[in-house]
Write an enzyme that holds these catalytic residues in place. Structure first.
Site, PDB file in Angstrom:
ATOM      1  N   GLY A  68     -42.935  18.967   3.895  1.00  0.00           N
ATOM      2  CA  GLY A  68     -42.718  19.782   5.324  1.00  0.00           C
ATOM      3  C   GLY A  68     -42.718  21.130   5.503  1.00  0.00           C
ATOM      4  O   GLY A  68     -42.889  21.601   6.140  1.00  0.00           O
ATOM      5  N   ASP A  94     -30.515  13.555  10.437  1.00  0.00           N
ATOM      6  CA  ASP A  94     -31.862  12.682   9.918  1.00  0.00           C
ATOM      7  C   ASP A  94     -31.562  11.901   8.555  1.00  0.00           C
ATOM      8  O   ASP A  94     -31.958  12.186   8.132  1.00  0.00           O
ATOM      9  CB  ASP A  94     -32.518  14.489   9.916  1.00  0.00           C
ATOM     10  CG  ASP A  94     -33.860  13.647   9.808  1.00  0.00           C
ATOM     11  OD1 ASP A  94     -34.174  12.452   9.952  1.00  0.00           O
ATOM     12  OD2 ASP A  94     -34.635  14.542   8.974  1.00  0.00           O
TER      13      ASP A  94
END
Length: 566
Positions: free
Chosen positions: A30, A144
């Site tokens: 992404g 993350d």
């Protein structure tokens, strides 16, 4: 309208900045595209990640990309992917050069195996905790952490060597408020801590501890604590619903650590540092190893043999013989009661403790050498070793070169100039040099055990440039806790003076060798083991004497009857 396909940033056989030849595309994510490349001179394979062109105008995405380069390039930890270079394409897109990893993503391995054995999951989680502690020491929070951002490789004889990836949304705790977007929820929902949802402006390193708890849960159960197709339902469950229990049996200590201390809703109720997490995981692994060795010892316990069958004798002699036997038994019981002795399994326990010490020291040495290897291969350090002390000091003050860990001493010397010292952290001009002819050295300083490792540093041209050394104390508290169950303190011997392990008390001394290769002198673990005092056998001896007297009385009565009959 038909969408126009994006033009690839690099083409096969293209040479980037005159030194990286593009071989092929590896992955397209992404944020950017990853290519396999080869250094045209040294033929080393590398991975190059380049930001997507459509994101180049987004300041927040560019900042995330630069965060990843900064974090991976400065931490120098064996369980964090190494960044060696960065630059810009002719079109102005930023790219990062990483070490090339061959293995698999942790997510693939977890679901391929249907959930990992507890010991394997603990071993991988401990490596991840060590990597994140290094990041937290550098004031970097990952934010993350997930199984997709952990890569498993085989490094030499070591299997399941974990590498933490993607510090893209990491928060640098020194950052000024305008460098982050206030109120913005960032991260992967299934791994988010509740405070990342309810108060994203106030998250700290404890959010990574929660995420590691989710990851450990997933490694064991092959599922995540919370999952739902509707993001609103998923976020509600993370904030308000207790995590479901594991459907696999695990040790009670692991269940308490996972559910009560890592996955707690409030950060204040969680375990507070990754160092504590790593210590707790190591304690559980030691207990699991102890249970395995204990099962073997149970099979070797002596078995009581049945008493011998009574010997047939003439009626007139059976009573005095029995009386004598009972009397002798009473005397033997009195002798046993007066002599305390060592437990039967004491030697095996101390030998196991020595093996634990050896395994721990071997792990510390391997980790220290891997860290030094990562630091000495960094291009910045190889360039710095050719300069002077003032230049190196400037690079250290800017945070570009080396950041020592808590308690660690770092020294860099330059070859060819009588070993001129370029750097010492913490600064101490009068301290003796860490550099010796021994690449790995254990030494006793007061009551501390200190590990010192050295490694050569090459220049950019490959010539000898100098030597880098690292010295750090080794925490023996885990060994002390293991010993506390069966010994009253111990000492590690074989160095300049003994290193105490826990408080010392009374008892008999037992020792076992610490089998560790590559040291100048052998090490020995000497422990004080309390003697076992048998329970009081006075009532048994009194009963034995009474029985002996009764048997003699029966014999005397029979003898009197015999005389009267005669």
């Amino acid at each position: 309208m038909t969408a126009v396909p994006a033009v690839p940033a690099f083409q096969p056989d293209e040479v980037v900045e005159g030194r990286y030849r593009i071989l092929r595309m590896l992955a397209d994510g992404g944020m950017g595209t990853v290519y396999l490349a080869e250094h045209v001179l040294i033929k080393r394979r590398l991975a190059i990640k380049v930001l997507h062109a459509e994101l180049a105008g987004d300041r927040a995405m560019v900042q995330r990309f630069m965060n990843e380069a900064s974090a991976a390039g400065t931490l120098g930890h064996p369980h964090i992917v190494e960044s060696t270079d960065m630059g810009f394409t002719p079109g102005g897109l930023p790219f990062i050069v990483f070490e090339y990893l061959e293995g698999c993503v942790l997510t693939e391995e977890v679901y391929r195996t249907g959930g990992m054995p507890v010991r394997r999951a603990l071993q991988i989680a401990s490596q991840i905790a060590s990597a994140l502690q290094a990041a937290h020491d550098a004031r970097i929070v990952h934010l993350d952490l997930k199984s997709d951002n952990v890569f498993l490789i085989d490094r030499g004889a070591a299997l399941d060597h974990a590498k933490v990836l993607d510090f893209g949304i990491a928060r640098f705790m020194e950052a000024t408020p305008d460098k982050t977007q206030r109120g913005l929820i960032m991260g992967t929902p299934e791994f988010m801590a509740p405070e990342q949802i309810t108060a994203p402006d106030r998250v700290d390193a404890r959010a990574d501890i929660y995420a590691l708890g989710v990851l450990l849960y997933e490694m064991i159960a092959a599922r995540r604590p919370y999952a739902h197709d509707d993001p609103r339902v998923l976020l509600h469950r993370i904030v308000h619903v207790a995590p479901p229990p594991l459907d696999k049996p695990v040790p009670a200590a692991l269940e308490h650590l996972l559910f009560d201390r890592m996955l707690a809703k409030s950060p204040d109720d969680r375990i507070q540092t990754m160092q504590e997490v790593e210590a707790a995981l190591e304690t559980i692994m030691i207990e699991l190893r102890a249970e395995s060795s204990g099962a073997i010892r149970l099979a070797t316990r002596p078995v009581e043999l049945p008493p011998p069958a009574p010997v047939r004798r003439k009626p007139r002699l059976v009573w005095p013989v029995a009386a004598i036997m009972v009397g002798l038994t009473s005397g033997a019981l009195g002798y046993a009661e007066s002599d305390p002795a060592l437990p039967g399994d004491a030697a095996a326990l101390i030998a196991r403790d020595a093996d634990t010490v050896a395994a721990m020291l071997d792990g510390e040495i391997r980790a220290a050498r891997a860290r030094l290897e990562a630091l000495t291969s960094a291009p910045m350090l190889r360039a710095a070793v050719e300069t002077d002390a003032a230049t190196v000091a400037d690079m250290v003050s800017d945070g570009q070169l080396i950041k020592p860990r808590a308690g660690e001493t770092i020294e860099l010397v330059q070859a060819g100039r009588r070993h001129a010292r370029l750097l010492r952290l913490p600064a101490d001009a009068d301290a003796p040099s860490l550099i010796t002819d021994t690449p790995t050295r254990l030494a006793a300083y007061g009551s501390q055990l200190v590990l010192t490792v050295t490694a050569p540093v090459a220049t950019q041209r490959g010539a000898p440039g100098g030597t880098l050394a690292s010295a750090a104390p080794i925490d023996l508290s885990l060994v002390a806790r293991q010993l506390a169950g069966h010994a009253r303190g111990a000492q590690l011997r074989g160095l300049a003076h003994p290193i105490p392990i826990g408080p010392t008390g009374d008892g008999a001394e037992l020792s076992a060798p610490v089998k560790l290769d590559g040291l100048a002198a052998p090490l020995t673990l000497a422990a004080r083991v309390p003697l076992v005092v048998p329970h009081s056998l006075g009532p048994v001896r009194t009963a034995s004497l009474a029985i002996a007297g009764l048997l003699l009385a029966i014999y005397a009565a029979g003898w009197m009857r015999y005389r009267r009959a005669a």
